[in-house]
Design a protein around this motif. Structure first.
Motif, short mmCIF file in Angstrom:
data_model
loop_
_atom_site.label_atom_id
_atom_site.label_comp_id
_atom_site.label_asym_id
_atom_site.label_seq_id
_atom_site.Cartn_x
_atom_site.Cartn_y
_atom_site.Cartn_z
N ILE A 73 0.88 -1.17 0.00
CA ILE A 73 0.00 0.00 0.00
C ILE A 73 0.91 1.22 0.00
O ILE A 73 1.84 1.30 0.81
CB ILE A 73 -0.91 0.04 1.25
CG1 ILE A 73 -1.69 -1.26 1.40
CG2 ILE A 73 -1.85 1.24 1.18
CD1 ILE A 73 -1.12 -2.21 2.42
N ASN A 75 1.15 5.69 -0.54
CA ASN A 75 0.69 7.03 -0.90
C ASN A 75 1.81 8.01 -0.56
O ASN A 75 2.80 7.65 0.09
CB ASN A 75 -0.64 7.40 -0.22
CG ASN A 75 -0.56 7.49 1.30
OD1 ASN A 75 0.49 7.83 1.87
ND2 ASN A 75 -1.67 7.21 1.97
N SER A 81 -4.74 6.73 6.45
CA SER A 81 -6.11 7.09 6.06
C SER A 81 -6.99 5.87 6.28
O SER A 81 -6.49 4.77 6.54
CB SER A 81 -6.16 7.52 4.59
OG SER A 81 -5.90 6.40 3.75
N ASP A 82 -8.30 6.05 6.14
CA ASP A 82 -9.20 4.92 6.29
C ASP A 82 -8.92 3.83 5.26
O ASP A 82 -8.97 2.64 5.58
CB ASP A 82 -10.66 5.38 6.15
CG ASP A 82 -11.14 6.17 7.36
OD1 ASP A 82 -10.47 6.12 8.41
OD2 ASP A 82 -12.18 6.85 7.25
N SER A 83 -8.62 4.23 4.04
CA SER A 83 -8.36 3.23 3.00
C SER A 83 -7.06 2.46 3.28
O SER A 83 -6.98 1.25 3.03
CB SER A 83 -8.30 3.87 1.62
OG SER A 83 -7.23 4.78 1.52
N VAL A 84 -6.08 3.15 3.82
CA VAL A 84 -4.82 2.49 4.18
C VAL A 84 -5.06 1.48 5.30
O VAL A 84 -4.63 0.32 5.22
CB VAL A 84 -3.76 3.53 4.60
CG1 VAL A 84 -2.57 2.84 5.28
CG2 VAL A 84 -3.29 4.33 3.40
N GLY A 86 -7.87 0.04 6.20
CA GLY A 86 -8.67 -1.06 5.70
C GLY A 86 -7.86 -2.05 4.88
O GLY A 86 -8.04 -3.27 5.00
N SER A 87 -6.97 -1.55 4.06
CA SER A 87 -6.13 -2.43 3.24
C SER A 87 -5.19 -3.26 4.11
O SER A 87 -5.00 -4.46 3.87
CB SER A 87 -5.32 -1.59 2.24
OG SER A 87 -6.16 -0.92 1.33
N GLU A 89 -5.65 -3.98 7.31
CA GLU A 89 -6.47 -4.93 8.06
C GLU A 89 -6.81 -6.15 7.20
O GLU A 89 -6.83 -7.28 7.72
CB GLU A 89 -7.76 -4.26 8.54
CG GLU A 89 -7.56 -3.32 9.71
CD GLU A 89 -8.87 -2.81 10.28
OE1 GLU A 89 -8.87 -2.37 11.44
OE2 GLU A 89 -9.88 -2.85 9.55
N TYR A 90 -7.06 -5.95 5.94
CA TYR A 90 -7.31 -7.08 5.03
C TYR A 90 -6.09 -8.00 4.99
O TYR A 90 -6.22 -9.23 5.06
CB TYR A 90 -7.63 -6.58 3.62
CG TYR A 90 -7.77 -7.68 2.61
CD1 TYR A 90 -8.96 -8.39 2.47
CD2 TYR A 90 -6.70 -8.03 1.78
CE1 TYR A 90 -9.08 -9.41 1.54
CE2 TYR A 90 -6.81 -9.05 0.86
CZ TYR A 90 -8.01 -9.73 0.75
OH TYR A 90 -8.12 -10.75 -0.17
N HIS A 132 -3.88 16.10 2.31
CA HIS A 132 -3.05 14.91 2.40
C HIS A 132 -1.83 15.12 3.29
O HIS A 132 -1.48 14.25 4.09
CB HIS A 132 -2.61 14.47 1.00
CG HIS A 132 -1.84 13.20 1.02
ND1 HIS A 132 -2.43 11.97 1.22
CD2 HIS A 132 -0.50 12.95 0.89
CE1 HIS A 132 -1.51 11.02 1.21
NE2 HIS A 132 -0.34 11.59 1.02
N SER A 176 -6.73 0.93 14.76
CA SER A 176 -7.23 -0.40 14.40
C SER A 176 -7.15 -1.36 15.57
O SER A 176 -6.06 -1.79 15.95
CB SER A 176 -6.44 -0.96 13.21
OG SER A 176 -6.79 -2.31 12.96
#
Length: 214
Positions: A73, A75, A81-84, A86-87, A89-90, A132, A176
């Protein structure tokens, strides 16, 4: 890489790959047709890597890894960020990675932009760029206070980068429950490290949940 089972195993494999890269003797492992076919329907990466988008920070190259080895991941400035989250955590919950690496580097443009933004006459940045880099600014302020610095030109960008790296690791744990629980249970470790552009070396700066080598 079936031999990698623990956070320490994963970090050792990453260190060994980076050492090969630094020495100029990479093996370029697991990059052939057989490996590609093997991964067509599954993946078992040994680590999740959250790093800067800088074009000089190609994760699989600097760690001498192959297809399916890293869940990456990126950036600009490795900003949480939330998307980071979430990724990552996956990667932890579904792919069962034992290691997260947060990778910063010297000469980071996002860090430089955050520093420059603190100037009295700093130009207005495009709104999405400002949003950002804003999470990096607290690290800038702390470095300025600790060094009694009043102008951006005198700020030590390397120190800001180190502060921001520590903030990023702390934010990841704080944001998290899934990740922090995996660390508490010993299933996961987080290593924050800096990549030295000229030397090619990855230098660890902070580690959470990484047991000592036996």
């Amino acid at each position: 890489m079936s031999e990698v089972r623990t956070p320490r195993d994963a970090w050792n494999a990453m260190k060994q790959g980076n050492a090969r890269f630094v020495e100029g003797a990479p093996r370029h492992p697991r990059q052939n047709v057989d490996r590609r076919n093997e991964l067509a329907h599954t993946q078992t990466p040994i680590a999740a890597l959250f790093g800067c988008s800088d074009s000089r920070l190609a994760a699989e190259i600097i760690f001498d890894m192959g297809l399916g080895d890293l869940f990456v991941i990126r950036n600009a400035g490795q900003v949480i960020s939330d998307s980071v989250i979430g990724s990552i955590e996956y990667a932890v919950a579904v792919l069962d990675v034992p290691l997260i690496i947060v990778l910063a580097h010297d000469e980071c443009g996002a860090v430089r932009a955050a520093i420059d933004s603190t100037g009295i006459d700093a130009p207005t940045l495009p709104v999405h760029i400002w949003k950002h880099i804003a999470p990096i600014v607290p690290a800038v302020r702390r470095v300025m206070r600790s060094g009694a610095v009043t102008v951006p030109e005198a700020v030590d960008a390397e120190e800001v980068g180190r502060e921001h790296l520590r903030d990023t690791v702390a934010d990841l744990l704080h944001s998290s429950d899934l990740i922090s629980e995996a660390v508490r249970e010993g299933r996961l470790a987080i290593v924050g490290a800096n990549y030295r552009l000229a030397q090619g070396a990855v230098v660890p700066a902070v580690a959470v949940g990484l047991p000592e080598e036996s």
